[in-house]
Design an enzyme around this catalytic site. Structure first.
Site, mmCIF file in Angstrom:
data_model
loop_
_atom_site.group_PDB
_atom_site.id
_atom_site.type_symbol
_atom_site.label_atom_id
_atom_site.label_comp_id
_atom_site.label_asym_id
_atom_site.label_seq_id
_atom_site.Cartn_x
_atom_site.Cartn_y
_atom_site.Cartn_z
ATOM 1 N N THR A 142 1.025 -7.898 13.010
ATOM 2 C CA THR A 142 0.225 -7.158 12.036
ATOM 3 C C THR A 142 0.835 -7.219 10.637
ATOM 4 O O THR A 142 0.169 -7.581 9.662
ATOM 5 C CB THR A 142 0.114 -5.682 12.470
ATOM 6 N N GLU A 202 13.321 -2.493 2.313
ATOM 7 C CA GLU A 202 12.539 -1.350 1.835
ATOM 8 C C GLU A 202 11.503 -0.916 2.863
ATOM 9 O O GLU A 202 11.224 0.275 3.033
ATOM 10 C CB GLU A 202 11.838 -1.713 0.526
ATOM 11 N N VAL A 237 11.804 2.009 5.938
ATOM 12 C CA VAL A 237 11.604 3.458 5.816
ATOM 13 C C VAL A 237 10.402 3.732 4.916
ATOM 14 O O VAL A 237 10.313 3.196 3.805
ATOM 15 C CB VAL A 237 12.846 4.156 5.220
ATOM 16 N N GLY A 243 7.304 2.843 5.022
ATOM 17 C CA GLY A 243 6.287 1.810 4.818
ATOM 18 C C GLY A 243 6.296 1.293 3.398
ATOM 19 O O GLY A 243 7.288 0.725 2.930
ATOM 20 N N ILE A 245 6.185 3.016 0.595
ATOM 21 C CA ILE A 245 6.762 3.914 -0.416
ATOM 22 C C ILE A 245 8.116 3.369 -0.859
ATOM 23 O O ILE A 245 8.981 3.152 -0.020
ATOM 24 C CB ILE A 245 6.982 5.337 0.158
ATOM 25 N N GLY A 275 -5.640 4.005 17.510
ATOM 26 C CA GLY A 275 -4.630 3.069 17.026
ATOM 27 C C GLY A 275 -3.526 3.725 16.206
ATOM 28 O O GLY A 275 -2.680 3.049 15.642
ATOM 29 N N LYS A 286 15.106 5.903 10.979
ATOM 30 C CA LYS A 286 14.929 5.895 9.528
ATOM 31 C C LYS A 286 15.907 6.848 8.853
ATOM 32 O O LYS A 286 16.464 6.549 7.796
ATOM 33 C CB LYS A 286 13.484 6.261 9.187
ATOM 34 N N GLY A 319 1.430 0.610 8.616
ATOM 35 C CA GLY A 319 0.177 -0.112 8.413
ATOM 36 C C GLY A 319 0.409 -1.491 7.832
ATOM 37 O O GLY A 319 1.404 -1.754 7.165
#
Lengths: 444, 444
Positions: free
Chosen positions: A19, A135, A138, A140, A142, A193, A211, A313
């Site tokens: 993904t 990066e 942790v 995603g 941000i 999901g 994390k 995501g």
């Protein structure tokens, strides 16, 4: 732009075409123009390696070598930066070390690997004078790790805490808004999901602990793995907990919390845990709903700062991966012969730091105690707490579905006293199961 | 750490020794150890220049040359990085260009200067192959500019919006919570030091427009100065506006909003404004109270992200200034002979971009119309709005202190239609003053 057009493109290889990998291909393609403008050169995806060569990922792969040979990808002289998006421990670890040995920089989103083998990985990168950027591991998309190591670099970091796992935050948000049971909400999250078929890593707080371990190392230079972090998941929370928390002016969030206690003589000790936590409903963290993440970072100069966004995501995570690619690409463009100073921090600055003992930690708590024959019991429970210097601020008794619960909000009390009191409360005949203890975090 | 200890300290000169300058001295001193650990070398404050040599700033200046000669500071061979914290336009501009000419890197917090002369400053820095860093110019200690140019570098930025001025946010928060008038709250803010004696720059939205201009340039590569940005301040808001906004489920915030509209053919057009805005009370921005700042950045890959923290103040702003120092110091350590690529973006990528005409913008609005003899008037107002295709969703009439007000929430309507309707409403004899129009921002 004339001088920049002549820059050679920088070659990238992608190991792991799931993904996030698909998202990376999309971002490199969709945003190629703005990436080139900001970087002054192009990022060219040269090769992709994945064992699954059959699934159609719905992206155009023309001009890209795609096979199952990760080692050939690493060895390819056209590949200057290797993206590792496999997941797991052993295989990615092997490929990452192989990439370092070949003088390739690495971008990874693998928090599990870094939280367990971080010291080895960072040390190997430093020895090989290559970069490792992470990066996406942790929060995603941000840019919270970058803020920690660059924007806030002038600060002694005091606290790092936040909502680090989108799956559990989704479940908690749904439980609160629907009043449904954990199992019902988890099942729906799986269907939508938001949760995996085996939700253990998320639900038990392990992903959040991974994390938090990474952030603790970065913020405090503390050598810590996720196994060092006391972790409680969200199983066992009941609809009544959300209802009463709201009544008291709180919401329940699964928080990863790390603080550095600095004494006058400069000694640093670490407090770290992952657990369901009551946060005031007026706080920003209380407003972080669904699958979103947010991290609060408190520095001694800047004070509190907060970073919010999608914690997972395809596209948000790819945003962070490609941001890392661009940072390393800029280093490559900058050239220079000698070793490049690490972007993040010096591995030799990371060392073991003691934990603060429970006796020195204190806080307020929410307690839910399932009991039978409750009349008169409240006084005895309160008295057991009082013996350990735990004051009760609010007490109520709830009867529902034939079972009774005593619910208490305590005053500030030492963690160890609280734990001793719980042990004695459990020994009462009328107490039918382990009490639910939820810490209140006033700093959140 | 052995190899790093041998690094020569990097020399810093400070021009402007006011509140923020004092904070910089404190941060460099208090956090010297962690700065050296993270940087691998020391930052040494070599010189300070300020016209006021008498005021005791309460910090130890031993070992630091302190006089009124900024040009001598710039020329000092021990100074590698110049911090400009004077404020204003002409004098800092002169010193900054002087520093570039001397081959010195510059850190500044001067949003007013950059918002007006940004193109000249960035161009001169690029020509001189030196860095100019300015994280402290927007959002105080919040690393939002760095996130924009690095963490989110892989994104096409779609929207940048936020609470960019702490003074006005403090006043709005107080007006809402106390129900007091603007003048009363502003006076108290001045007494408490949250507002300056001449509050014009803050209250009229000019400071927010400076910051928005900078972010618009960075996010969209759009050449824009604050004078291009339609700006409305917070004067004229009444307690009733806060009360009714709350009733409708909103809070009032002074937002700077910039969006990039991209058409299929790749054309980019800019929408930018500073104005009081209704944001849903369930949004994160609605929770940003007092003097705090927050910026929402939406990227095409990462989606919405938010950055929160203290937007001003001695130590938070100094945190950003010293963070910039560290970034430049790392560049210096890295060495290399050729010109260093700019940290931020390429000035040659910045160019004029057209604004989106009002006819193509649309939104919902809150309208408060002061009227006399209101019976029957509501229908005529609604009808005038309807003539311009502005639907009314909610309408109410309020009588207070002998004056009547019509309050409306409109549906989504084109900006130009809305403006035409307002012109016609003002022409009504019964309308006693210019209606208050507050835009509703659903994206916030």
């Amino acid at each position: 732009m004339s001088g920049q057009d002549e820059q050679k493109p920088i070659g990238v290889g992608l190991i792991g075409f799931g993904t996030i990998g698909t998202g990376v291909v999309k971002v490199l393609r969709d945003n190629a123009e703005v990436i080139e403008q900001r970087l002054g050169s192009r990022l060219r995806l040269v090769r992709i390696a994945d064992l699954d060569l059959d699934t159609d990922r719905g992206v155009d792969l023309s001009g890209i070598v795609f096979d199952a040979d990760a080692s050939a990808l690493i060895a390819d002289p056209d590949v200057q930066i290797v993206i590792e998006l496999i997941g797991g421990y052993d295989v990615p670890r092997k490929f990452i070390l192989e990439a370092f040995a070949a003088g390739k920089h690495v971008v990874t989103a693998n928090k599990a690997l870094l939280a367990l083998h971080g010291r080895e990985i960072f040390g190997a990168a430093a020895s090989a004078s290559v970069e490792v950027a992470f990066e996406a591991a942790v929060g995603g998309g941000i840019p919270v790790l970058r803020s920690l190591r660059e924007g806030l670099a002038a600060n002694q970091i005091e606290t790092v805490l936040g909502i680090l796992n989108g799956t559990t935050n989704y479940v908690l948000t749904e439980m609160e808004s629907t009043g449904e049971d954990f199992d019902v909400v988890l099942k729906r999250a799986q269907e939508l999901g938001y949760a995996e078929a085996d939700p253990t890593f998320d639900v038990e707080g392990i992903d959040a602990a991974h994390k938090l371990a990474l952030m603790t190392t970065m913020a405090f230079g503390a050598e810590i793995t996720f196994e060092d972090i006391p972790t409680t998941g969200i199983r066992g929370l009941l609809p009544i907990d959300f209802e009463l928390a709201a009544q008291f002016g709180y919401r329940i969030k699964l928080l990863g919390i790390a603080k550095c206690h600095r004494s006058e003589d400069g000694q640093e000790r670490i407090e770290a845990r992952v657990q369901p936590t009551l946060v005031r409903d007026s706080s920003l963290l209380a407003k972080v709903d669904g699958a979103m993440n947010a991290v609060l970072v408190i520095g001694n100069a800047v004070g509190p700062t907060l970073y919010y966004g999608a914690g997972a995501g395809e596209m948000p995570t790819a945003s962070a991966v490609v941001g890392d690619l661009m940072e390393i690409a800029r280093e490559i463009r900058r050239g220079g012969s000698g070793p490049v100073p690490p972007l993040s921090y010096f591995p030799e600055q990371i060392g073991p730091k003691p934990f603060v003992p429970d006796a020195e930690l204190s806080g307020r708590h929410y307690l839910r105690i399932s009991v039978k024959d409750q009349p008169g019991l409240l006084g005895r429970v309160t008295s057991l707490l009082g013996d350990e210097a735990v004051a009760v601020e609010t007490a109520m008794v709830r009867s529902a579905n034939g079972s009774d619960s005593i619910i208490l909000l305590t005053g500030v009390a030492a963690e160890d006293g609280m734990q001793r009191a719980i042990v004695r409360i459990v020994e009462l005949d009328e107490v039918t199961e382990m009490p639910r203890v939820i810490r209140i975090e006033e700093e959140a």
